[in-house]
Design an enzyme around this catalytic site. Sequence first.
Site, PDB file in Angstrom:
ATOM      1  N   CYS A   1       0.835  -1.203   0.000  1.00  0.00           N
ATOM      2  CA  CYS A   1       0.000   0.000   0.000  1.00  0.00           C
ATOM      3  C   CYS A   1       0.872   1.255   0.000  1.00  0.00           C
ATOM      4  CB  CYS A   1      -0.926  -0.066   1.222  1.00  0.00           C
ATOM      5  SG  CYS A   1      -1.567   1.496   1.820  1.00  0.00           S
TER       6      CYS A   1
ATOM      7  N   CYS B   1       0.187   3.869   2.684  1.00  0.00           N
ATOM      8  CA  CYS B   1       0.658   3.390   3.998  1.00  0.00           C
ATOM      9  C   CYS B   1       2.140   3.698   4.168  1.00  0.00           C
ATOM     10  CB  CYS B   1       0.456   1.884   4.140  1.00  0.00           C
ATOM     11  SG  CYS B   1      -1.257   1.357   4.050  1.00  0.00           S
TER      12      CYS B   1
END
Length: 142
Positions: free
Chosen positions: A67, A70
């Site tokens: 991600c 993230c």
Amino acid sequence: MATRIVVCPHCRTRNRLPVERLGDHGRCGSCKHALFTGAPIELDAPGFDAHLAADLPIVVDFWAAWCGPCKAFAPTFAAAAQEFEPGIRFGKVDTEAQGSLAARFGIRSIPTLILFARGRERARLSGALPPAEFRRWLTANT
Ligand SMILES: [Zn+2]
């Protein structure tokens, strides 16, 4: 004297500390490692439950290696850990490795941040925030 239960990030022993000594670089009575390291703690399910049952609020970053947002948010989260310990614990849950935790909290998008206090969810937000906004969110909810 007011005390707080602090869970050791290394061995999960519950340590009882006077409130005014939380910031004193205390060491775990069992493993002798530092109770606060200024860094987020990687949590599996037992670690998560141990820290949830302690007295300090804990903010958990549900994330995954694939991600991008993230990864972009990780330095902000780590910097906040340095700034807000020992008032708040910081934990990270890898949603790929800890799928049961992600399912337990109904994580649908990442990053998702959940702040727990006294064992219960107090605030949740999805998506990465700029550092100043993340700080404001933490302060507003603790
Ligand atoms: Zn320990």
